[in-house]
Design a protein around this motif. Structure first.
Motif, short mmCIF file in Angstrom:
data_model
loop_
_atom_site.label_atom_id
_atom_site.label_comp_id
_atom_site.label_asym_id
_atom_site.label_seq_id
_atom_site.Cartn_x
_atom_site.Cartn_y
_atom_site.Cartn_z
N ALA A 94 0.83 -1.05 -0.16
CA ALA A 94 0.06 0.00 0.13
C ALA A 94 0.81 1.38 0.28
O ALA A 94 0.49 2.08 -0.81
N LEU A 95 1.99 1.08 0.75
CA LEU A 95 2.94 2.49 0.86
C LEU A 95 3.68 2.62 -0.32
O LEU A 95 3.62 3.55 -0.99
N ASP A 96 3.95 1.52 -1.02
CA ASP A 96 4.99 1.69 -2.22
C ASP A 96 4.02 2.11 -3.48
O ASP A 96 4.57 2.98 -4.05
N CYS A 97 2.90 1.54 -3.57
CA CYS A 97 2.04 2.00 -4.67
C CYS A 97 1.48 3.51 -4.44
O CYS A 97 1.40 4.32 -5.43
N ALA A 98 1.27 3.76 -3.18
CA ALA A 98 0.98 5.47 -2.96
C ALA A 98 2.20 6.18 -3.21
O ALA A 98 1.87 7.37 -3.82
N PHE A 99 3.23 6.10 -2.74
CA PHE A 99 4.56 6.65 -3.41
C PHE A 99 4.54 6.71 -4.84
O PHE A 99 4.96 8.08 -5.22
N TRP A 100 4.60 5.67 -5.39
CA TRP A 100 4.75 5.59 -7.02
C TRP A 100 3.52 6.76 -7.58
O TRP A 100 3.75 7.58 -8.35
N THR A 107 5.41 14.93 -10.42
CA THR A 107 6.57 15.07 -11.70
C THR A 107 5.97 15.16 -13.05
O THR A 107 6.28 15.71 -14.12
N GLY A 108 4.59 14.73 -13.19
CA GLY A 108 3.93 14.91 -14.42
C GLY A 108 4.37 13.63 -15.32
O GLY A 108 3.97 13.78 -16.32
N ILE A 109 5.14 12.75 -14.71
CA ILE A 109 5.59 11.64 -15.55
C ILE A 109 4.92 10.17 -14.99
O ILE A 109 4.92 10.03 -13.93
N PRO A 110 4.46 9.44 -15.91
CA PRO A 110 3.82 8.28 -15.89
C PRO A 110 4.52 7.34 -15.01
O PRO A 110 5.67 6.99 -15.14
N VAL A 111 4.07 6.75 -13.95
CA VAL A 111 4.78 5.66 -13.35
C VAL A 111 5.53 4.67 -14.18
O VAL A 111 6.69 4.27 -13.97
N SER A 112 4.68 4.31 -15.47
CA SER A 112 5.38 3.32 -16.01
C SER A 112 6.82 3.69 -16.81
O SER A 112 7.88 2.98 -16.73
N LYS A 113 6.78 5.00 -17.00
CA LYS A 113 7.96 5.71 -17.43
C LYS A 113 8.99 5.59 -16.45
O LYS A 113 10.12 5.34 -16.68
#
Length: 330
Positions: A94-100, A107-113
């Motif tokens: 839960a924390l890891d995904c919330a930080f991503w 940053t305006g940068i998608p997590v996948s990138k």
């Protein structure tokens, strides 16, 4: 992971219960609601969210996961702090995904990138048939004719009839099955033979994890996938020669970060990949969808099992899951 300079953050966690359309039954029990833990991290301007499902098989509870998050929160100021404070599991997920999610919004940068993952793409998910009498599972399989990939929950006694009944009801479908550790050393080979007869593509965790060694000398008439036997990338060396595939779940691996490492290590060792999840909302499934392009199968049908999903939920049409929108996550 590229570092992000972050303002002071606030971490909040809560329990949510999402009713299911119908009871979800596996060999270890049944549930009528998805009990999830949601984490929100805010810097005062942006907010990131993550969702996890405590895994009772490993002694996790909602209260225990909430306590772990709240205890660690005061010692966490950046994403990089997480591995020091928490072991892989639902709280770390839960924390890891919330930080991503937060860093993507900052940053305006998608997590996948940011995570150097392939471009998200639609993917067919398995649809789960809960453990039931053979005729009930066959009727359910027939009632979802537009869905091309079905996952049978098995439970030991009667699994031969279950597999045959579903195959007869849906001769067109791709089938995988999950025994949830319910088979035995004596029933393993006969049931694998019936699975092969029925054209089932994959059997998940047929034996209890403590009996993995039996698989080494058992003919794999159908590919066998580790689920309860695999959590993180560190487990892969112990699975070689026993399993043909691994089920990667963010709740076990400790989030998108741990799951990405597990996928990479499994691929390096020639194992096939299923991306799975517990029963949760689209917020839990969204990060897992970023790993879908790396997978041979995905089992991310949680939102389809809910009586209602959260706002901006994943779009799923005839079993095809679309990548998450930025409004949902990432």
């Amino acid at each position: 992971m590229s570092p992000v300079r972050m303002p002071p953050i606030r971490i909040e966690a809560r329990h949510e219960a999402w009713p299911l359309r119908e009871a979800f039954v596996i060999s270890r029990g049944a549930k009528t609601a998805a009990d999830v833990v949601v984490v929100e991290i805010t810097d005062g301007t942006h907010k990131g969210r993550g969702e996890a499902v405590p895994y009772g098989r490993y002694g996790e509870t909602v209260d225990g996961v909430l306590d772990a998050i709240r205890t660690a929160a005061g010692r966490i100021s950046t994403h990089a702090d997480l591995p020091r404070e928490l072991k892989p599991g639902a709280a770390l997920n839960a924390l890891d995904c919330a930080f991503w999610d937060l860093e993507s919004k900052q940053t305006g940068i998608p997590v996948s990138k940011r995570a150097a993952l392939p471009e998200p793409a639609p993917k067919v998910t398995a649809f789960t048939l809960s453990l039931a009498a053979p005729e009930e599972m066959a009727a359910k399989a027939a009632s979802v004719a537009p869905l091309s990939l079905l996952k049978l929950k098995l439970g030991g006694d009667g699994d031969d009839a279950r597999m045959r009944a579903v195959r007869q009801a849906r001769p067109d479908a791709h089938l995988v099955a999950d025994a949830n550790e319910a088979w035995t050393a004596e029933t393993l080979t006969p049931l694998l033979a019936i699975a092969a007869e029925c054209g089932i593509e994959l059997i998940e965790q047929p034996l209890p994890a403590s009996q993995d060694s039996i698989l080494r000398d058992t003919p794999h008439l159908v590919p066998i996938c580790a689920d309860e036997s695999v959590h993180t990338a560190d487990d892969i060396p112990h699975l070689i020669g026993l399993y043909d595939a691994v089920n990667v779940k963010l709740d076990k691996a400790g989030g998108l970060t741990g799951a990405s490492s597990l996928v990479a290590e499994a691929r390096r060792n020639g194992l096939k990949i299923m991306i799975g999840s517990m029963v949760g909302t689209s917020l839990a499934v969204a990060p897992a969808m970023l790993l879908a392009p790396c997978a041979d199968w995905i089992d991310l049908d949680g939102p389809l099992l809910l009586a209602r999903d959260r706002e901006h939920g994943l779009r799923i049409d005839n079993g095809i899951v679309q990548p998450p929108s930025p409004e949902l996550w990432g």
